[in-house]
Design an enzyme around this catalytic site. Structure first.
Site: not given
Lengths: 314, 419
Positions: B54, B56, B86, B229, B302
């Site tokens: 991620h 961001r 996301n 995961h 992750d």
């Protein structure tokens, strides 16, 4: 207060009972006798905590517990700073740690913490470095409630040794049930937790001195104290129960169920009550009820805990 | 042109040099040319590949951005990173995919291969424009933490992505079974009074998703499902069974699920709050066995950065995620170097993720893409979050002494990180 070594080292906080020896716990109960006497005097105040500032840090709504702690601290002559998160920067997104750092800069000497999340009192202890009394954190623990329950039972029977305590209701979401299940066996009692299977986490049976049952009669049979837990109505929407009526018909603490208990068994409830849901009015108001006594004892217990944690501490 | 001297290829004690030109490996042990970098006697391997990070950006750059995240990845020895979509806005628009790749290319750290959302807004309702997203450079499709509650939408997505030769990766967790759980459901959650997330939430969803793939597979529809995961033994057993049937299902495991358990939550420190949650030692052991026997396809971190203030909240309110892309290799090598072996760990972090994606397997041969990492397998040093390139400067492993630290990462023939 320099306790004898047989009581073990004095824990810096009352977060749960993990670090507390039975001797130390009994000392808190013994001390509450003295505090009750203070409360019977015309001037209900002692100078024990003069000059100290106790912060009532309530990150979750509570009236009874907050009032009880506040009175307890004032009756020990402490200054009390009340912090209610709803009206604070917490609602603007400030972290727990930032909030604590601000409160600590006010030179607070001890914290009484209520929070919706399990473990929050531990975080306060870590961030503040001051003694912390857990006034209820999520589902985890409410140690002063358990102490006042133990005290109320001891008042009745003189000792917890060999006593059976049945706790009925929403055990899964109850910090009161968890704390009692941790404390009472340390003081020699056996605890039976009882409720619908959806509200009775099986893992709690691993706790020493604790058994589980979904059968209320079995739970109450031979019990010296019967405690009803508050059933939170939102549990209905969570699908934990078929209906409130079904729950009441099965698990309500009432005179019929109390017929299974030891003769003269006392009735407890941590409050606030849903009358005629988890407890019948007859049981709540009857001669076996010690529910108002619990409230009175609560103040003495909280005074005793404050004394134990703060007096004589460098 | 760059020549890296004083390095050893994995499995060899011979000190060699490699020369890089035009983004490719020109050759080994040829006369030094251009910039010369001392590899300090380190072990050279293809640069690591991360399938699940991620970063961001856009929209949550207080947690991480492309610059900090890709620099962190390069410092961790990674040459390629697949970022999760996301973000805010969600990566469901080809223009966002293009702009992320362009920006990442200009930074010169690890290479970015953004994953795009499977559904518009990651809402799980309508498929995103998967064809356009692929054309824009999306590496795979996923709704990640949104857990694909609508099974039919996932099935349609698998059909579409399969026809495009693309992988769909899934956060396999039944949201209704997870409910409000913030940690593994079991004796520890019950003792702590924290709402539990049962292992069945993962296993039930893995079973459902495998059935969808099996149905498509039986009809000859190409569909490739990658399960992110994996955290439970039961879910891994389901993946094993699916593989035994020849189904195109792959899975990844994260080092934090191998090295930490739900016991860590006894500290009430939200640094240990992850999704899926830390499970039991038995689960961790089972996952490790899966890495050993090949039923787990690859490792992924992750990497999920958050601000310190967010992680200092209580366990109910704090967001899930650990950011540790800089530590993943040293952590794996230090903890599992003996049980798994260096070769297997490196395979799980380089060639294996490439196989999952259908990419060319990285090699160190002349002519191969010059994506490589030099690892110092001997020097032990403590984890110091203050040195992190990531904006998330906290970690469960702070202070722990690790070995296997990357000392040089080369991406596309450029030095992306040098210690």
């Amino acid at each position: 207060m320099n306790a004898p070594t047989s009581m073990g080292a004095r824990p810096p906080h009352l977060l749960d009972f993990q670090d507390w020896t039975p001797e130390r716990l009994k000392a808190i109960l013994d001390n509450a006798d003295t505090m009750l006497q203070v409360l019977d005097r015309p001037v209900k105040k002692v100078p024990a905590l003069q000059g100290l500032t106790v912060c009532n840090a309530f990150f979750e709504n509570s009236t009874r517990t907050r009032t009880s702690f506040e009175l307890a601290a004032r009756r020990m002559s402490a200054d009390v700073l009340t912090f209610a998160a709803g009206a604070s920067s917490v609602s603007k997104g400030e972290s727990l740690r930032d909030t604590l750092e601000v409160l600590t800069s006010y030179k607070v000497d001890a914290y009484i913490v209520r929070h919706h999340a399990a473990g929050a009192a531990h975080l306060v202890a870590r961030y503040s470095g001051k003694p912390v009394i857990n006034a209820g954190d999520g589902r985890r623990a409410h140690p002063t409630q358990a102490l006042l329950d133990a005290y109320t039972i001891r008042q009745e029977y003189g000792s917890l040794e060999g006593k059976k305590v049945a706790i009925l209701g929403d055990v899964r979401h109850s910090r009161v049930a968890r704390s009692n299940a941790e404390l009472l066996p340390k003081l020699g009692a056996q605890v039976v937790l009882c409720g619908p299977a959806t509200l009775l986490p099986p893992g709690l049976a691993r706790m020493p001195g604790v058994t589980l049952t979904t059968d209320p009669k079995e739970a109450v049979r031979g019990a010296h104290a019967v405690m009803a837990l508050r059933l939170q109505r939102e549990r209905m929407s969570g699908g934990f129960l078929g209906s409130l009526q079904e729950y009441a018909d099965t698990y309500q603490v009432n005179d019929t169920l109390l017929g299974e208990a030891e003769s003269g068994a006392i009735v407890l409830h941590p409050g606030p009550m849903n009358r005629d849901l988890e407890i019948s009015s007859d049981a709540a108001d009857g001669p076996q009820s010690r529910i108002l006594k619990q409230v009175e004892n609560g103040q003495a217990i909280r005074m005793s805990v404050l004394y134990h944690l703060l007096v004589g501490r460098n | 042109m760059i020549t890296i001297t004083n390095i050893k290829r994995v499995g060899s004690e011979k000190t060699e040099s490699v020369t890089i030109e035009g983004g490719l490996i020109k050759g080994w042990n040829i006369p030094e040319e251009g910039q010369v970098i001392d590899g300090q006697g380190g072990t050279v391997a293809p640069a690591l590949i991360e399938l699940h990070a991620h970063l961001r950006e856009p929209g949550q750059t207080e947690k991480e951005d492309l610059s900090s995240g890709l620099a962190a990845a390069a410092a961790g020895g990674y040459g390629t990173v697949v970022s999760m979509p996301n973000t805010s806005p969600v990566v469901d628009d080809p223009a966002i995919v293009r702009s992320l790749i362009e920006k990442a290319n200009s930074l010169g750290f690890a290479r970015l291969r953004p994953a795009a959302a499977l559904t518009k807004g990651q809402k799980g309702e309508e498929l995103a424009e998967l064809t356009y997203l692929k054309e824009a450079g999306a590496a795979m499709f996923t709704d990640d933490g949104r857990t694909n509650e609508n099974a039919r939408t996932l099935r349609l997505g698998l059909e579409t992505a399969g026809s495009l030769g693309m992988v769909i990766s899934v956060h396999a967790e039944d949201a209704s079974l997870r409910a409000d759980g913030v940690m593994n459901e079991g004796p520890v959650s019950e003792a702590l009074g924290l709402p539990g997330n049962p292992a069945a939430a993962e296993a039930a969803r893995v079973a459902r998703d495998i059935e969808i793939v099996a149905g498509l597979h039986a009809q000859g529809v190409p569909a490739r499902l990658h399960i992110q995961h994996l955290s439970t033994a039961r879910a891994l057993d389901l993946v094993r069974a699916a593989k035994a049937q020849g189904l195109p299902v792959t899975c990844e495991v994260c080092p934090h699920h191998l090295t930490l358990t739900d016991e860590a939550l006894r500290s009430f420190d939200a640094i240990f709050k992850v999704a899926p949650p830390l499970r039991t030692q038995a689960d961790a052991d089972h996952l490790l066995e899966g890495l050993r026997d090949g039923s787990v396809d690859c490792l992924a971190t992750d990497h999920a950065p958050h601000t310190r203030a967010e992680k200092e909240r209580d366990l109910l309110d704090a967001p899930s995620g650990i950011a540790y892309i800089e530590l993943a290799f040293p952590l794996m090598y230090t903890r599992f170097g003996e049980t798994l072996g260096l070769d297997r760990i490196l395979d799980l972090m380089t060639a294996a993720p490439a196989r999952v994606m259908g990419w060319t397997e990285p090699t160190l041969d002349a002519g191969a893409k010059a994506d490589l990492v030099v690892l110092d397998l001997t020097t032990e040093r403590p984890v110091n979050p203050a040195e992190f390139r990531s904006k998330a400067k906290f970690t469960p492993w702070a202070g722990e002494t690790l070995k296997g630290w990357p000392v040089l990462t080369v991406v596309d023939g450029r030095v992306a990180y040098q210690r």
